[in-house]
Write a protein that holds these residues in place. Structure first.
Motif, PDB file in Angstrom:
ATOM      1  N   SER A  21      -3.434  13.337   2.459  1.00 43.66           N
ATOM      2  CA  SER A  21      -2.639  12.669   3.487  1.00 43.66           C
ATOM      3  C   SER A  21      -3.021  11.208   3.677  1.00 43.66           C
ATOM      4  O   SER A  21      -2.199  10.396   4.130  1.00 43.66           O
ATOM      5  N   LYS A  22      -4.258  10.846   3.340  1.00 43.80           N
ATOM      6  CA  LYS A  22      -4.744   9.487   3.563  1.00 43.80           C
ATOM      7  C   LYS A  22      -3.909   8.443   2.832  1.00 43.80           C
ATOM      8  O   LYS A  22      -3.742   7.321   3.331  1.00 43.80           O
ATOM      9  N   THR A  23      -3.414   8.788   1.665  1.00 48.16           N
ATOM     10  CA  THR A  23      -2.711   7.807   0.830  1.00 48.16           C
ATOM     11  C   THR A  23      -1.273   8.203   0.535  1.00 48.16           C
ATOM     12  O   THR A  23      -0.615   7.565  -0.287  1.00 48.16           O
ATOM     13  N   ALA A  24      -0.774   9.240   1.184  1.00 44.37           N
ATOM     14  CA  ALA A  24       0.537   9.801   0.838  1.00 44.37           C
ATOM     15  C   ALA A  24       1.665   8.790   0.966  1.00 44.37           C
ATOM     16  O   ALA A  24       2.510   8.654   0.073  1.00 44.37           O
ATOM     17  N   SER A  25       1.707   8.069   2.057  1.00 42.66           N
ATOM     18  CA  SER A  25       2.802   7.121   2.286  1.00 42.66           C
ATOM     19  C   SER A  25       2.758   5.975   1.276  1.00 42.66           C
ATOM     20  O   SER A  25       3.792   5.604   0.705  1.00 42.66           O
ATOM     21  N   GLU A  26       1.587   5.417   1.063  1.00 44.04           N
ATOM     22  CA  GLU A  26       1.471   4.295   0.128  1.00 44.04           C
ATOM     23  C   GLU A  26       1.789   4.734  -1.299  1.00 44.04           C
ATOM     24  O   GLU A  26       2.454   4.012  -2.053  1.00 44.04           O
ATOM     25  N   ARG A  27       1.339   5.922  -1.673  1.00 38.97           N
ATOM     26  CA  ARG A  27       1.636   6.418  -3.021  1.00 38.97           C
ATOM     27  C   ARG A  27       3.126   6.687  -3.205  1.00 38.97           C
ATOM     28  O   ARG A  27       3.665   6.518  -4.303  1.00 38.97           O
ATOM     29  N   ASP A  28       3.790   7.110  -2.135  1.00 43.05           N
ATOM     30  CA  ASP A  28       5.237   7.309  -2.211  1.00 43.05           C
ATOM     31  C   ASP A  28       5.937   5.995  -2.557  1.00 43.05           C
ATOM     32  O   ASP A  28       6.890   5.973  -3.338  1.00 43.05           O
ATOM     33  N   LYS A  29       5.467   4.898  -1.974  1.00 43.53           N
ATOM     34  CA  LYS A  29       6.066   3.595  -2.259  1.00 43.53           C
ATOM     35  C   LYS A  29       5.825   3.178  -3.710  1.00 43.53           C
ATOM     36  O   LYS A  29       6.691   2.581  -4.359  1.00 43.53           O
ATOM     37  N   LEU A  30       4.653   3.503  -4.222  1.00 41.34           N
ATOM     38  CA  LEU A  30       4.269   3.067  -5.562  1.00 41.34           C
ATOM     39  C   LEU A  30       4.900   3.919  -6.664  1.00 41.34           C
ATOM     40  O   LEU A  30       5.216   3.421  -7.741  1.00 41.34           O
ATOM     41  N   GLY A  31       5.090   5.219  -6.385  1.00 41.30           N
ATOM     42  CA  GLY A  31       5.571   6.127  -7.428  1.00 41.30           C
ATOM     43  C   GLY A  31       4.480   6.382  -8.456  1.00 41.30           C
ATOM     44  O   GLY A  31       3.291   6.208  -8.192  1.00 41.30           O
ATOM     45  N   GLY A  32       4.885   6.791  -9.651  1.00 36.33           N
ATOM     46  CA  GLY A  32       3.903   7.048 -10.702  1.00 36.33           C
ATOM     47  C   GLY A  32       3.206   8.384 -10.533  1.00 36.33           C
ATOM     48  O   GLY A  32       3.667   9.269  -9.813  1.00 36.33           O
ATOM     49  N   THR A  33       2.073   8.512 -11.180  1.00 39.33           N
ATOM     50  CA  THR A  33       1.343   9.777 -11.232  1.00 39.33           C
ATOM     51  C   THR A  33       0.256   9.853 -10.169  1.00 39.33           C
ATOM     52  O   THR A  33      -0.546   8.922 -10.029  1.00 39.33           O
ATOM     53  N   ALA A  34       0.218  10.956  -9.452  1.00 39.80           N
ATOM     54  CA  ALA A  34      -0.811  11.170  -8.428  1.00 39.80           C
ATOM     55  C   ALA A  34      -2.067  11.735  -9.096  1.00 39.80           C
ATOM     56  O   ALA A  34      -2.495  12.862  -8.825  1.00 39.80           O
ATOM     57  N   LYS A  35      -2.662  10.942  -9.971  1.00 37.23           N
ATOM     58  CA  LYS A  35      -3.791  11.411 -10.792  1.00 37.23           C
ATOM     59  C   LYS A  35      -4.980  11.848  -9.941  1.00 37.23           C
ATOM     60  O   LYS A  35      -5.546  12.928 -10.152  1.00 37.23           O
ATOM     61  N   LYS A  36      -5.376  11.026  -8.996  1.00 33.77           N
ATOM     62  CA  LYS A  36      -6.527  11.363  -8.163  1.00 33.77           C
ATOM     63  C   LYS A  36      -6.287  12.657  -7.395  1.00 33.77           C
ATOM     64  O   LYS A  36      -7.166  13.523  -7.301  1.00 33.77           O
ATOM     65  N   GLU A  37      -5.079  12.803  -6.869  1.00 39.97           N
ATOM     66  CA  GLU A  37      -4.744  13.988  -6.071  1.00 39.97           C
ATOM     67  C   GLU A  37      -4.670  15.233  -6.953  1.00 39.97           C
ATOM     68  O   GLU A  37      -5.071  16.331  -6.528  1.00 39.97           O
ATOM     69  N   ARG A  38      -4.159  15.086  -8.144  1.00 45.81           N
ATOM     70  CA  ARG A  38      -4.130  16.224  -9.081  1.00 45.81           C
ATOM     71  C   ARG A  38      -5.549  16.669  -9.415  1.00 45.81           C
ATOM     72  O   ARG A  38      -5.832  17.867  -9.505  1.00 45.81           O
ATOM     73  N   ASP A  39      -6.435  15.708  -9.588  1.00 43.25           N
ATOM     74  CA  ASP A  39      -7.829  16.048  -9.892  1.00 43.25           C
ATOM     75  C   ASP A  39      -8.513  16.709  -8.689  1.00 43.25           C
ATOM     76  O   ASP A  39      -9.364  17.590  -8.858  1.00 43.25           O
ATOM     77  N   LEU A  40      -8.149  16.278  -7.489  1.00 41.29           N
ATOM     78  CA  LEU A  40      -8.680  16.935  -6.294  1.00 41.29           C
ATOM     79  C   LEU A  40      -8.264  18.402  -6.250  1.00 41.29           C
ATOM     80  O   LEU A  40      -9.050  19.274  -5.865  1.00 41.29           O
TER      81      LEU A  40
END
Length: 392
Positions: A21-40
């Motif tokens: 949740s900490k980075t969800a909004s900013e990552r939504d703006k950026l798009g691309g792959t949620a690599k860090k979150e997938r690794d979590l």
């Protein structure tokens, strides 16, 4: 095991969601792959949820997996989509494969915390498979391949070159000739990596082909994949709507100004806001109730395995379709109407509140509920079960 107790499992999920949740909004703006979150997610052990306890899993039922998907969707619907689709792809081995393949891929997934990706899209028939001495040679381009990027295993489908049917297989995502495209540009679900996968003379071994795949009167179980896919999206949609509702409440209570002619001191006292929140709450509760019903039916249908009948499959289809209609209508209403109770300043880009509506709207266009309502009407009026398809 992931956790010794149900409470410990809840703690694992809560910790994961807090980080995402900490980075969800900013990552939504950026798009691309949620690599860090997938690794979590990999490190959390949750990819083993459906695996037997002997492999370090929980042998969780669909209700549990779907509930966690919904909880993740409250803060990040893209990651929730990836999480749910991992289990859909893994379950496809049991639906289409042999007992040996189920054991092999389940154990492999649990031991390595493999993340599964999708290149199965049944509506895209542009990938062809040519028979060889060692298996198949796959060529073509597949669209809407959610979660293919950064996956460890890829569920694929291809039309047999001679027109005799479909090849379904599981291959390593890094197999030579597999090119995963970075071409997903939808305005919603921006981090699902739902773009294309190209196959350039990709070799598929006999052992990787899910040979037990057949859909006929004797194998109705294989068609239950549709209900799993639909249920995952139901929970992504409902979780997204619930997340939007929660952030809207907080904003209304802390940021929204009372209207100049409302004659109240705070926006939370505005009778129109109170009414709207009450109505949206009722709709969310109705969606939640139907979701519990369809989850129970799905669990019972899945438990029947190859003993499931056409009628039992049909009842599951109606239960899931009914829930889908309610959830889609509710999610679209909630994610749109929250701005009505938050006010004009809530449309500022700094909040990115529109992501909830964008993500819901994107999902709902892939499977029009008009056809769900038609199927439900035929069942209600004429006792006709929905025609078996990739969406019903």
């Amino acid at each position: 095991m992931i956790a010794e107790t149900k409470s410990a499992l809840q703690d694992v999920v809560a910790s994961l969601i807090a980080e995402i949740s900490k980075t969800a909004s900013e990552r939504d703006k950026l798009g691309g792959t949620a690599k860090k979150e997938r690794d979590l997610i990999r490190k959390s052990g949750l990819l083993r949820l459906a695996s037997p306890k002997a492999y370090g899993g929980e042998k969780a039922d669909w209700s549990t997996i779907l509930h966690i998907t919904r909880e993740i969707a409250k803060v990040d619907s893209s990651v929730a989509h990836l999480f749910g689709y991992h289990f859909l792809c893994l379950a496809s081995v049991e639906l289409y494969g042999t007992a040996e393949q189920v054991s092999h891929f389940t154990k492999e997934t649990a031991e390595n915390d493999n993340f599964w990706g999708n290149a199965f899209n049944p509506l895209d028939i542009h990938v062809k498979a040519k028979k060889t001495a060692n298996g198949w040679l796959v060529q073509g381009k597949k669209s809407f391949c959610s979660g293919a990027t950064d996956s460890d295993r890829l569920l694929i489908s291809a039309q047999k070159e001679d027109g005799s049917g479909v090849v379904i297989a599981v291959i390593p995502s890094i197999r030579e000739g597999v090119i995963i495209g970075n071409d997903w540009d939808s305005f919603g679900q921006r981090q699902t990596d739902s773009g294309s996968v190209e196959f350039h003379n990709v070799e598929v071994k006999h052992s990787e082909v899910l040979e037990a795949f057949q859909i006929n009167d004797d194998n109705v179980f294989a068609t239950v994949r549709t209900h799993i896919a639909q249920s995952i999206l139901i929970h992504v949609l409902l979780g997204t709507a619930e997340g939007a509702f929660d952030v809207a409440k907080e904003y209304t209570k802390t940021q929204t100004r009372p209207w100049v002619t409302s004659n109240v001191d705070t926006a939370a006292e505005d009778p129109y806001h109170v009414y709207n929140y009450g109505e949206l709450f009722v709709k969310l509760k109705a969606a939640d109730a139907l979701t519990k019903v369809s989850n129970e039916v799905l669990d019972k249908t899945w438990a029947l395995k190859h003993e499931v009948t056409f009628e039992q499959r049909g009842e599951c289809s109606i239960a899931v379709a009914t829930t889908k209609v309610q959830v889609v209508q509710t999610a679209l209403d909630v994610t749109s109407r929250i701005f009505q109770v938050m006010g004009a300043r809530s449309t500022s880009a700094q909040y990115n509140f529109d992501r909830y509506w964008r993500n819901v709207r994107t999902h709902t266009l892939h499977d029009p509920i008009d056809y769900k309502i038609r199927d439900i009407g035929q069942y209600t009026l004429n006792n006709i079960y929905p025609e078996i398809s990739a969406y019903s």
